[in-house]
Design an enzyme around this catalytic site. Structure first.
Site, mmCIF file in Angstrom:
data_model
loop_
_atom_site.group_PDB
_atom_site.id
_atom_site.type_symbol
_atom_site.label_atom_id
_atom_site.label_comp_id
_atom_site.label_asym_id
_atom_site.label_seq_id
_atom_site.Cartn_x
_atom_site.Cartn_y
_atom_site.Cartn_z
ATOM 1 N N GLY A 1 -30.620 7.120 28.396
ATOM 2 C CA GLY A 1 -30.486 6.888 26.952
ATOM 3 C C GLY A 1 -30.756 8.103 26.084
ATOM 4 N N PHE B 1 -31.383 8.524 19.710
ATOM 5 C CA PHE B 1 -32.307 9.193 18.783
ATOM 6 C C PHE B 1 -33.521 9.811 19.503
ATOM 7 C CE2 PHE B 1 -35.952 7.974 15.767
ATOM 8 C CZ PHE B 1 -35.988 9.213 15.150
ATOM 9 N N THR C 1 -28.802 -4.988 28.967
ATOM 10 C CA THR C 1 -29.234 -3.582 29.084
ATOM 11 C C THR C 1 -30.749 -3.475 29.224
ATOM 12 O OG1 THR C 1 -27.340 -2.602 27.976
ATOM 13 C CG2 THR C 1 -29.422 -1.398 27.795
ATOM 14 N N ASP D 1 -44.087 -1.431 20.166
ATOM 15 C CA ASP D 1 -45.173 -2.301 19.692
ATOM 16 C C ASP D 1 -44.669 -3.698 19.348
ATOM 17 O OD1 ASP D 1 -43.824 -1.719 17.307
ATOM 18 O OD2 ASP D 1 -45.544 -0.811 16.306
ATOM 19 N N GLU D 2 -43.359 -3.846 19.166
ATOM 20 C CA GLU D 2 -42.820 -5.162 18.781
ATOM 21 C C GLU D 2 -43.026 -6.225 19.850
ATOM 22 O OE1 GLU D 2 -39.086 -3.503 16.151
ATOM 23 O OE2 GLU D 2 -39.084 -5.559 16.824
ATOM 24 N N LYS E 1 -37.389 -6.520 25.369
ATOM 25 C CA LYS E 1 -38.273 -5.392 25.714
ATOM 26 C C LYS E 1 -39.530 -5.908 26.434
ATOM 27 C CE LYS E 1 -37.848 -1.569 24.719
ATOM 28 N NZ LYS E 1 -37.166 -0.414 25.388
ATOM 29 N N LEU F 1 -34.003 1.391 8.903
ATOM 30 C CA LEU F 1 -34.417 1.428 7.492
ATOM 31 C C LEU F 1 -34.337 2.823 6.854
ATOM 32 C CD1 LEU F 1 -35.831 -0.065 5.026
ATOM 33 C CD2 LEU F 1 -37.941 0.861 5.941
HETATM 34 P P1 NAD Z 1 -31.063 4.465 20.180
HETATM 35 O O1 NAD Z 1 -30.382 3.172 19.897
HETATM 36 O O2 NAD Z 1 -30.940 5.575 19.189
HETATM 37 O O3 NAD Z 1 -30.539 5.044 21.569
HETATM 38 C C1 NAD Z 1 -30.367 4.232 22.692
HETATM 39 C C2 NAD Z 1 -29.563 5.018 23.723
HETATM 40 O O4 NAD Z 1 -29.411 4.200 24.891
HETATM 41 C C3 NAD Z 1 -28.152 5.381 23.239
HETATM 42 O O5 NAD Z 1 -27.883 6.725 23.547
HETATM 43 C C4 NAD Z 1 -27.245 4.434 24.027
HETATM 44 O O6 NAD Z 1 -25.965 4.961 24.286
HETATM 45 C C5 NAD Z 1 -28.048 4.270 25.316
HETATM 46 N N1 NAD Z 1 -27.701 3.014 26.013
HETATM 47 C C6 NAD Z 1 -27.630 1.766 25.486
HETATM 48 N N2 NAD Z 1 -27.251 0.881 26.439
HETATM 49 C C7 NAD Z 1 -27.094 1.607 27.585
HETATM 50 C C8 NAD Z 1 -26.713 1.260 28.907
HETATM 51 N N3 NAD Z 1 -26.419 -0.006 29.265
HETATM 52 N N4 NAD Z 1 -26.665 2.239 29.838
HETATM 53 C C9 NAD Z 1 -26.953 3.543 29.507
HETATM 54 N N5 NAD Z 1 -27.305 3.918 28.268
HETATM 55 C C10 NAD Z 1 -27.374 2.959 27.317
HETATM 56 O O7 NAD Z 1 -32.579 4.083 20.454
HETATM 57 P P2 NAD Z 1 -33.896 4.919 20.146
HETATM 58 O O8 NAD Z 1 -34.344 4.607 18.772
HETATM 59 O O9 NAD Z 1 -33.703 6.314 20.577
HETATM 60 O O10 NAD Z 1 -34.918 4.170 21.131
HETATM 61 C C11 NAD Z 1 -35.161 4.676 22.450
HETATM 62 C C12 NAD Z 1 -36.159 3.759 23.132
HETATM 63 O O11 NAD Z 1 -37.357 3.685 22.374
HETATM 64 C C13 NAD Z 1 -35.679 2.318 23.288
HETATM 65 O O12 NAD Z 1 -36.090 1.845 24.545
HETATM 66 C C14 NAD Z 1 -36.383 1.573 22.157
HETATM 67 O O13 NAD Z 1 -36.584 0.220 22.507
HETATM 68 C C15 NAD Z 1 -37.684 2.329 22.087
HETATM 69 N N6 NAD Z 1 -38.353 2.305 20.782
HETATM 70 C C16 NAD Z 1 -37.708 2.743 19.658
HETATM 71 C C17 NAD Z 1 -38.383 2.747 18.434
HETATM 72 C C18 NAD Z 1 -37.735 3.233 17.163
HETATM 73 O O14 NAD Z 1 -38.381 3.158 16.107
HETATM 74 N N7 NAD Z 1 -36.533 3.755 17.184
HETATM 75 C C19 NAD Z 1 -39.690 2.297 18.367
HETATM 76 C C20 NAD Z 1 -40.298 1.809 19.525
HETATM 77 C C21 NAD Z 1 -39.625 1.852 20.721
HETATM 78 O O1 TDX Z 2 -31.576 -2.581 5.586
HETATM 79 C C1 TDX Z 2 -32.760 -2.806 5.910
HETATM 80 N N1 TDX Z 2 -33.615 -3.328 4.980
HETATM 81 C C2 TDX Z 2 -34.917 -3.630 5.246
HETATM 82 O O2 TDX Z 2 -35.640 -4.105 4.378
HETATM 83 C C3 TDX Z 2 -33.258 -2.546 7.234
HETATM 84 C C4 TDX Z 2 -32.352 -1.972 8.294
HETATM 85 C C5 TDX Z 2 -34.573 -2.851 7.492
HETATM 86 N N2 TDX Z 2 -35.375 -3.394 6.542
HETATM 87 C C6 TDX Z 2 -36.774 -3.705 6.896
HETATM 88 C C7 TDX Z 2 -36.961 -4.531 8.147
HETATM 89 C C8 TDX Z 2 -38.273 -4.002 8.717
HETATM 90 O O3 TDX Z 2 -39.369 -4.689 8.102
HETATM 91 O O4 TDX Z 2 -37.406 -2.450 7.181
HETATM 92 C C9 TDX Z 2 -38.302 -2.543 8.291
HETATM 93 C C10 TDX Z 2 -37.855 -1.595 9.387
HETATM 94 O O5 TDX Z 2 -36.641 -2.098 9.891
HETATM 95 P P1 TDX Z 2 -35.874 -1.367 11.116
HETATM 96 O O6 TDX Z 2 -35.645 0.057 10.766
HETATM 97 O O7 TDX Z 2 -34.712 -2.211 11.495
HETATM 98 O O8 TDX Z 2 -37.018 -1.357 12.240
HETATM 99 P P2 TDX Z 2 -37.854 -2.534 12.946
HETATM 100 O O9 TDX Z 2 -37.177 -3.836 12.806
HETATM 101 O O10 TDX Z 2 -39.263 -2.437 12.422
HETATM 102 O O11 TDX Z 2 -37.774 -2.062 14.480
HETATM 103 C C11 TDX Z 2 -37.925 -0.660 14.791
HETATM 104 O O12 TDX Z 2 -39.207 -0.358 15.274
HETATM 105 C C12 TDX Z 2 -39.529 -0.805 16.560
HETATM 106 C C13 TDX Z 2 -36.869 -0.172 15.795
HETATM 107 O O13 TDX Z 2 -35.577 -0.467 15.313
HETATM 108 C C14 TDX Z 2 -37.093 -0.750 17.158
HETATM 109 O O14 TDX Z 2 -36.179 -0.182 18.085
HETATM 110 C C15 TDX Z 2 -38.494 -0.419 17.604
HETATM 111 O O15 TDX Z 2 -38.789 -1.033 18.817
#
Ligand code: NAD
Ligand code: TDX
Length: 327
Positions: free
Chosen positions: A7, A11, A100, A126-127, A153, A189
């Site tokens: 992955g 991001f 996935t 943390d979710e 997750k 967000l």
């Molecule tokens: P993202 O959505 O930006 O990236 C996910 C990546 O996984 C992408 O490159 C996508 O192409 C790849 N992917 C999806 N399905 C796949 C599959 N079947 N096979 C191979 N690749 C695949 O996600 P992110 O924000 O970079 O999150 C990365 C990890 O961190 C995830 O496991 C997410 O649950 C966790 N996480 C994210 C956040 C956050 O705030 N973004 C917070 C806590 C945990």
């Molecule tokens: O358009 C929006 N308006 C809004 O009010 C969006 C996209 C979100 N929100 C709110 C929902 C949440 O309370 O903002 C907060 C953050 O939303 P997201 O960015 O969708 O994040 P969240 O739902 O908190 O989950 C994120 O953190 C934990 C990541 O997307 C997950 O991948 C990670 O595990």
């Protein structure tokens, strides 16, 4: 060391790989990295160097057993970021999340076991703990996920733990707070609001905007993952916090200020179904045992993030910017 990172065209994984390849992690300057990524809507190949002598890019699905059998041999460690990651999408349709996040994780664990991979770092969230009105979650908290994303997750975490307990695979699990920083897909967000505000477009604030999130700079998260990879212990879970908690209204105010806009662009829309009220992790364990400490303040990190989106329109303008429910 040879590290397989799943992955990493998304991001967080791409930050981890770019920092590693540029020598940002002590002791990893010679590492070779294999990235496996399906390149879903959430990814862009541009997140990784097009050509690097220590990087091999494999486009593929983590659920593909035969492909994993070809790719895994020779690797010392796995860092598993690949997932469907957006909560709103999981409300619309949970099947890709279960496939996935659960089956994909099990496929990688099985491949790691079969091919003698030494360490498996599973990136969780943390979710999985659910939502809490006050206090902070420690790693001992029960898993009470609310969205289909969080449930998938949590299921993956339990499967990962079972491969440690049953088979003795060295699995380490991280559960981090909400990440932010340059290069995040503009569905989440902060990048959704920033990219819209830069263009003078309205932004959708769910419900009353009182939901609280803890914010963690992506670079701090990746440094913590590196610590877990190098010094974590088998079978352990590590929470990773950012330390700054804000309501979505407070975050919106900061983004409006940074983008030079006002509340006339904020639309109060129907709330997300099952919207978790508050997340907050207790990360004393990783601070105490592995010496983790976040280095980025939210003020500086947000300023730098907004500046990045303003300067890198070509990275996000062509990407789908779907607003969530009620918008
Ligand atoms: P993202 O959505 O930006 O990236 C996910 C990546 O996984 C992408 O490159 C996508 O192409 C790849 N992917 C999806 N399905 C796949 C599959 N079947 N096979 C191979 N690749 C695949 O996600 P992110 O924000 O970079 O999150 C990365 C990890 O961190 C995830 O496991 C997410 O649950 C966790 N996480 C994210 C956040 C956050 O705030 N973004 C917070 C806590 C945990
Ligand atoms: O358009 C929006 N308006 C809004 O009010 C969006 C996209 C979100 N929100 C709110 C929902 C949440 O309370 O903002 C907060 C953050 O939303 P997201 O960015 O969708 O994040 P969240 O739902 O908190 O989950 C994120 O953190 C934990 C990541 O997307 C997950 O991948 C990670 O595990």
């Amino acid at each position: 060391m040879r590290i397989l990172v799943s992955g990493a065209a998304g991001f967080i994984g791409s930050h981890f790989v770019r920092t590693l390849l540029s020598g940002g992690y002590p002791g990893h300057g010679e590492d070779r990295v294999t990235v496996v990524d399906k390149l879903t809507y959430a990814a862009t190949r541009r997140n990784l160097p097009p050509d690097h002598p220590r990087l091999t890019f494999v486009q593929g699905d983590v659920c593909d057993v035969a492909l994993m059998d070809r790719v895994f041999p020779g690797h010392d460690a796995v860092v598993h970021f690949a997932a469907e990651s957006h909560v709103d999408r999981s409300v619309e349709g949970a099947a890709p999340f279960v496939r996935t996040n659960v089956l994909g994780t099990q496929t990688l664990l099985e491949a790691a076991l079969r091919h003698g991979v030494g360490v498996f770092v599973h990136i969780s969230t943390d979710e999985v703990y659910g939502s809490l009105a006050q206090g902070r979650w420690t790693e001992q908290e029960p898993l009470l996920p609310n969205s289909p994303y969080a449930a998938s997750k949590a299921a993956a975490d339990l499967v990962a733990r079972s491969y440690w307990r049953t088979h003795g695979l060295d699995v380490r699990i991280t559960r981090c707070a909400n990440n932010y920083g340059p290069g995040q897909h503009p569905e989440k967000l902060i990048p959704l609001f920033v990219t819209r505000l830069l263009d003078g477009e309205p932004v959708p604030l769910y419900g009353d905007g009182g939901n609280v999130r803890e914010w963690l700079h992506v670079d701090d998260h990746c440094h913590a993952v590196r610590l877990v990879l190098d010094e974590g212990k088998a079978g352990e879970v590590y929470n990773i916090g950012g330390g700054t908690h804000l309501t979505n209204k407070e975050m919106t105010q900061r983004l409006l200020d940074l983008c030079g806009r006002d509340w006339s662009l904020v639309q109060h829309v129907t709330d997300r179904k099952g919207h978790d009220l508050r997340y907050a992790v207790d990360d004393a364990k990783i601070r105490r045992e592995l010496g983790y400490a976040p280095r980025h303040s939210l003020d500086e990190g947000l300023r730098e993030t907004v500046a990045w989106y303003a300067a890198n329109r070509d990275h996000w303008e062509a990407r789908e910017r779907v607003a969530g429910p009620g918008y």
